[in-house]
Scaffold this motif. Structure first.
Motif, PDB file in Angstrom:
ATOM      1  N   PHE A   1      43.738  44.039  31.067  1.00  0.00           N
ATOM      2  CA  PHE A   1      44.142  43.995  32.196  1.00  0.00           C
ATOM      3  C   PHE A   1      42.684  43.052  32.981  1.00  0.00           C
ATOM      4  CE2 PHE A   1      41.846  45.488  35.567  1.00  0.00           C
ATOM      5  CZ  PHE A   1      43.102  45.568  36.865  1.00  0.00           C
ATOM      6  N   LYS A   2      41.987  43.022  32.095  1.00  0.00           N
ATOM      7  CA  LYS A   2      40.945  41.939  32.085  1.00  0.00           C
ATOM      8  C   LYS A   2      41.381  40.718  31.953  1.00  0.00           C
ATOM      9  CE  LYS A   2      36.590  44.760  31.958  1.00  0.00           C
ATOM     10  NZ  LYS A   2      35.237  44.609  31.277  1.00  0.00           N
TER      11      LYS A   2
ATOM     12  N   ARG B   1      44.253  39.436  32.269  1.00  0.00           N
ATOM     13  CA  ARG B   1      45.048  39.493  33.767  1.00  0.00           C
ATOM     14  C   ARG B   1      44.605  39.224  34.387  1.00  0.00           C
ATOM     15  NH1 ARG B   1      48.613  43.584  36.424  1.00  0.00           N
ATOM     16  NH2 ARG B   1      49.528  42.223  37.650  1.00  0.00           N
ATOM     17  N   ARG B   2      43.689  39.816  34.920  1.00  0.00           N
ATOM     18  CA  ARG B   2      43.247  39.803  35.934  1.00  0.00           C
ATOM     19  C   ARG B   2      42.713  38.710  36.279  1.00  0.00           C
ATOM     20  NH1 ARG B   2      42.472  40.851  41.039  1.00  0.00           N
ATOM     21  NH2 ARG B   2      40.605  41.013  42.144  1.00  0.00           N
TER      22      ARG B   2
ATOM     23  N   ASN C   1      36.646  39.137  28.531  1.00  0.00           N
ATOM     24  CA  ASN C   1      37.054  40.226  28.807  1.00  0.00           C
ATOM     25  C   ASN C   1      38.344  40.922  28.107  1.00  0.00           C
ATOM     26  OD1 ASN C   1      36.800  39.448  31.707  1.00  0.00           O
ATOM     27  ND2 ASN C   1      37.417  37.362  31.206  1.00  0.00           N
TER      28      ASN C   1
ATOM     29  N   GLN D   1      44.748  36.396  37.211  1.00  0.00           N
ATOM     30  CA  GLN D   1      45.149  35.895  38.932  1.00  0.00           C
ATOM     31  C   GLN D   1      44.487  35.122  39.907  1.00  0.00           C
ATOM     32  OE1 GLN D   1      45.427  40.378  38.495  1.00  0.00           O
ATOM     33  NE2 GLN D   1      47.632  40.264  39.051  1.00  0.00           N
ATOM     34  N   THR D   2      42.756  35.507  39.716  1.00  0.00           N
ATOM     35  CA  THR D   2      41.773  35.030  39.834  1.00  0.00           C
ATOM     36  C   THR D   2      41.304  33.850  40.028  1.00  0.00           C
ATOM     37  OG1 THR D   2      39.751  35.879  38.941  1.00  0.00           O
ATOM     38  CG2 THR D   2      40.594  37.298  40.156  1.00  0.00           C
TER      39      THR D   2
END
Length: 166
Positions: free
Chosen positions: A21-22, A24-25, A17, A28-29
């Motif tokens: 952003f990746k 953080r994503r 990643n 989040q997932t």
């Protein structure tokens, strides 16, 4: 290094990643609700690690704005040290189940029975979700999920033992 910082380095280095952003994503997932993935925690961690020389941030010149993230040699060494730290790796850490386990015995029998029933349902549903999704995961997440399956199986066994004590 904090657990968040170690996990950030791992997301960049092992799961590829390569943008904030990746990373953080990925948080989040995550199936762990303790990882908020909020911009308020992940982005400052990336900034701290970059300022410490562990992450190299290169501006992206095509397409989306942002930076391409990689680990410096010092970042790889720090990540390896974090991965191999036996004291931190074996700490029981923050475990919401363990924190509550002895407290369930303080509940009235009716409330306790209902709580144990709902806990078993939730753990069972989590086990089903993990088992159904594991084949579609990357190798890093598969290993994490295999551990989660073992942990949830142990929790379910403990919960079933509690039924016998009621």
């Amino acid at each position: 290094m904090t657990e968040l910082e170690g996990a950030v380095l791992s997301e960049i280095h092992h799961r590829h990643n390569r943008t904030a952003f990746k990373v953080r994503r990925a948080f989040q997932t995550s199936p762990s609700i303790e990882w908020s993935g909020s911009a308020g925690s992940v982005y400052p961690a990336i900034k701290r690690l970059t300022e410490a020389g562990l992450i190299v941030s290169t501006p992206i010149t095509t397409g989306h704005k942002g930076s391409h993230l990689t680990l410096s040699p010092a970042g790889v060494a720090a990540l390896e040290a974090w991965i191999c730290d036996p004291v931190r790796a074996t700490s029981v850490g923050v475990d919401p189940f363990r924190l509550r386990a002895s407290l369930w015995a303080t509940l009235t029998p009716e409330v306790r029975a209902d709580a144990l029933r709902r806990l078993k349902q939730t753990v069972g549903a989590d086990l089903q979700r993990l088992n159904e999704a594991i084949d579609d995961m990357d190798p890093i997440e598969q290993g994490r999920s295999q551990w989660s399956i073992q942990l949830q199986t142990m929790r379910l066994r403990w919960l079933n033992d509690q039924d016998e004590e009621i």
